[in-house]
Design a protein around this motif. Structure first.
Motif, PDB file in Angstrom:
ATOM      1  N   MET A   1       0.831  -1.201   0.000  1.00  0.00           N
ATOM      2  CA  MET A   1       0.000   0.000   0.000  1.00  0.00           C
ATOM      3  C   MET A   1       0.862   1.247   0.000  1.00  0.00           C
TER       4      MET A   1
ATOM      5  N   GLY B   1       3.116   5.739  -5.995  1.00  0.00           N
ATOM      6  CA  GLY B   1       2.772   5.590  -7.402  1.00  0.00           C
ATOM      7  C   GLY B   1       1.601   6.478  -7.773  1.00  0.00           C
TER       8      GLY B   1
ATOM      9  N   GLU C   1       3.990   1.660  -1.140  1.00  0.00           N
ATOM     10  CA  GLU C   1       4.614   1.921  -2.442  1.00  0.00           C
ATOM     11  C   GLU C   1       3.588   2.491  -3.398  1.00  0.00           C
ATOM     12  N   ASN C   2       2.410   1.881  -3.303  1.00  0.00           N
ATOM     13  CA  ASN C   2       1.337   2.284  -4.182  1.00  0.00           C
ATOM     14  C   ASN C   2       0.993   3.759  -4.032  1.00  0.00           C
ATOM     15  N   ALA C   3       1.058   4.206  -2.793  1.00  0.00           N
ATOM     16  CA  ALA C   3       0.683   5.597  -2.549  1.00  0.00           C
ATOM     17  C   ALA C   3       1.601   6.546  -3.302  1.00  0.00           C
TER      18      ALA C   3
END
Lengths: 343, 401
Positions: B1, B7, B3-5
């Motif tokens: 989550m 992104g 890392e995704n943020a």
């Protein structure tokens, strides 16, 4: 109906491709300091051009006809705790003078009291919103600041990473925050003071700094923060945040968002790295800086009444500051009075 | 989550204000009216795709009982409904393995409705032909001007059995209702005469009855409302994600009435003449966007309600009452209005505007008349002190109100 479904099919195809791109980007691509084959990077590889239309979009701000230029000093390094970089966006058409510049700075907060106060009034301004997830910093559309861990301190002063623009909105505060977090992580590594865990900001900005409004009595809704305001002068105030660990309030003379003459600034800072920004300034109720233990931590109360409002305090500037200390410390449940420095 | 943020930060810049915009704040207009970036279009088409698949599958199964098992959907496996935000755990928690039908609207801001609505999503699970459970997700801006959200929405969502989500999340949850405000960083600062943009999730009646206290349902609704809000933010091109709280506070229970700390507010005395008619109080908890305490008689529902609204996104739900709700009251930091069923006072506290409200829903048996008028000053005085907004004294206006 047929046409519609064909459109959707195309949409799906694009989605799959883009999905893959996003997935790849999320993994490591965005973090990589060296540039990919097609992307430009700025400020020591901190920021990378991307597909979105912000400052770093492949077309800056999604507008055609703009070009981006960047200048940078040597990056920070162990024993060299300062660096500056600019990213400038200007219309490619020479006849068009539309342009904007962002400056990214790594360095210790100013040593001189006057310069420090100016710095505090810029970066802890009432237009700035605190960053979430415990990242010690604040952001607005045109500025932002993160205080780095004590390991990065230089000459006994905290080191910060700042972004500033005089002439444009860099992005939404959240975007400025993310650019800053990326920059801070990168620059701490280069300076050799990166903590074990990178700074992370995943939460959104739940509340933003309030809009500025005409100055009130009392200022920023803080009981006792009362100044005589000349009716013919347009004073404004802005409340940035009112929390348990940070409270900011700025007042100025000028138009809606343009500060033509600074009026006053008041800050309560309990979060340790935020409080560190005030170390080295002269202390005492008469000098607008007192410390108290609130909720088990040293909390700084700071007030700076600038020429625009000096001598306008009711009954006097010193009492106004003491009122600030008393009112705010009462709100956060600690007994500071501003009458003396409690240690 | 996490890392995704980062992104999704690229997505965030999709809604950025253009150079030259006067204010540093993203406003509603810039958030929604900015030219759709490529990423935003993609996210939209992902939603559209879900809808398309739904339509196709619906067509295959035929009208009437349009239903399918959520885990057998082709193409959307891994993607759950409601703006691609409900994962399998969320769906399983709410609906088990039952067949569900999804009716999901594309999120669009409707300017004809003063920009108050974006879209709704309804998921129904079936037990044969019978509806087993129905969950509604609504993305809308609350009304801070006309007062149209000043009664029904609070009665369902701001109750003494709805606990704050905690961890800085601007929302609350009970066994049948959950809501969370969209972050101002996404939808803009909430100004005066405005209220927050929220995502809310409802199932069942939303009244004070046993299924409103189901702890598991409450956890499932919490997960759903957080996920839906994250999906909406993504759809809007905003960065950041809310994290589902690890643990919610205990389900509030009815307890004995304190004579000196009525509703748990230090210094607030139990209203005179209510010794027999009020036998219990219940408070949803401190530190959230809204504190609600209710008091009532035996097994009956609440007779009176003391509400403290500290979240500026909800304060003006009661703005119309504050201005036009009866005869006037004043104090050094604020003003308000009193009538037989509702007394409302709005004060300028350091943290921002705060609304203090006393409501009487049903008559008390020992007939404590004019309770709202009598209780308001004492409530405001004690509660203002508790939240760091004291001292405050409220007085009725003399003469013209």
């Amino acid at each position: 109906m047929d046409g519609g479904s064909r459109k959707r099919r195309r949409g799906l195809l694009v989605t799959v491709i883009a999905g893959a791109t996003i997935a790849a980007g999320t993994g490591i691509g965005l973090w990589a300091t060296d540039t990919g084959p097609f992307r430009d990077a700025y400020c020591w590889g901190t920021w990378q051009e991307h597909g979105g239309p912000g400052l770093l979009g492949d077309e800056p701000f999604g507008e055609p006809g703009f070009e981006r230029h960047s200048t940078e000093s040597a990056p920070p390094a162990p024993g060299r705790p300062q660096a500056t970089c600019t990213v400038e966006v200007a219309a490619s058409d020479a006849d068009d003078d539309d342009h904007g510049k962002v400056t990214l700075t790594y360095g210790a907060v100013p040593a001189g009291a006057e310069e420090r106060r100016k710095w505090i009034s810029d970066y802890l301004h009432g237009s700035a919103t605190p960053l979430p997830d415990g990242v010690p910093g604040l952001v607005a559309g045109d500025r932002g600041m993160i205080v780095l861990p004590a390991a990065c301190d230089a000459d006994g002063r905290p080191v910060t990473v700042t972004m500033w623009s005089d002439d444009m909105v860099i992005g939404r505060p959240a975007s400025v925050g993310r650019m800053l977090v990326d920059a801070a992580n990168q620059l701490m590594k280069q300076a050799g003071c990166a903590p074990g865990e990178e700074l992370r900001m995943t939460s959104p900005l739940v509340k933003l700094a309030e809009d500025s409004e005409l100055a009130n009595k009392p200022l920023c809704r803080i009981p006792g923060l009362t100044f005589t305001l000349d009716k013919t002068i347009h004073y404004r105030e802005q409340v940035g945040t009112v929390g348990d660990g940070l409270q900011t309030c700025s007042a100025w003379y000028g138009t809606r968002n343009v500060v033509t003459q600074p009026g006053a600034q008041f800050v309560m800072a309990g979060e340790p790295r935020m409080a560190a920004l005030f170390t080295g300034l002269p202390e005492g109720a008469d000098k607008g800086l007192v410390r108290a233990r609130c909720d088990g931590r040293e909390t700084v109360f700071y007030g700076d009444v600038q020429p625009g409002l000096q001598g306008h305090g009711q009954p006097d500037d010193r009492r106004v500051f003491q009122n600030f200390v008393t009112s705010v410390s009462k709100r956060i449940g600690c007994g500071a009075t501003g009458g003396e420095t409690t240690r | 989550m996490t890392e995704n943020a980062h992104g999704s930060d690229d997505t965030a810049t999709g809604g950025d204000a253009a150079p030259g915009t006067a204010s540093g704040h993203a406003t509603e207009a810039t958030a929604t009216a900015a030219p759709p970036s490529r990423l935003r279009r993609l996210l939209r088409s992902r939603t559209a795709r879900t809808a398309t698949v739904a339509a196709v599958v619906g067509a295959l199964l035929g009208a009437g009982t349009v239903a399918w098992r959520t885990d057998t959907l082709p193409l959307v496996s891994g993607h759950a409904p409601c703006w691609d935000s409900f994962d399998e755990d969320t769906m399983k928690g709410l609906f088990g393995d039952r067949e569900t039908r999804v009716e999901e609207q594309v999120l669009e801001n409707d300017g004809n409705a003063r920009g108050m609505t974006w879209g709704e999503c309804r998921i129904t699970s079936y037990d044969g032909d019978r509806i087993r459970r129905r969950v509604n997700v609504d993305v809308h801006r609350l009304d801070g001007l006309y007062g149209t959200d000043g009664h029904r929405w609070p009665r369902e969502f701001l109750t003494s059995w709805a606990v704050p989500l905690g961890e800085g999340l601007p929302g609350m949850a009970s066994g049948e209702r959950a809501w969370i405000a969209l972050p101002e960083g996404c939808t803009g600062v909430v100004g005066e005469f405005e209220a927050a943009a929220v995502v809310d999730v409802s199932m069942g009646m939303g009244r004070d009855h046993p299924s409103a206290y189901e702890e598991e349902d409450r956890a499932d609704l919490t997960r759903a409302v957080v996920a839906a809000a994250n999906g909406v933010m993504r759809d809007f091109g905003c960065s950041g994600t809310y994290r589902t709280p690890d643990r919610l506070p205990a389900v509030p229970e009815r307890g004995p009435v304190s004579a000196t700390s009525f509703c748990g507010i230090k210094g607030l005395k139990r209203p005179a003449g209510t010794d027999k008619s009020l036998t219990w109080t219940r408070t949803n908890g401190d530190g959230g966007p809204v504190r609600v305490c209710e008091a009532g008689y035996e097994s009956l529902g609440a007779s009176i309600r003391l509400t403290t609204v500290v979240d500026r996104g909800l304060v003006d739900l009661f703005g119309k009452d504050v201005l036009k709700g009866g005869s006037g009251v004043d104090g050094p930091k604020g003003y308000g209005k009193v009538n037989a069923t509702r007394a409302v006072y709005r004060a300028r506290c350091q943290t921002g505007p705060v609304v203090f409200m006393v409501e009487q829903d049903r008559p008390l048996y020992d007939d404590a008349a004019r309770l709202t008028r009598e209780l308001l000053p004492a409530f405001v005085e004690a509660e203002a002190e508790r939240i760091g907004c004291g001292p405050e004294t409220v007085k009725g206006r003399t003469g013209r109100s």
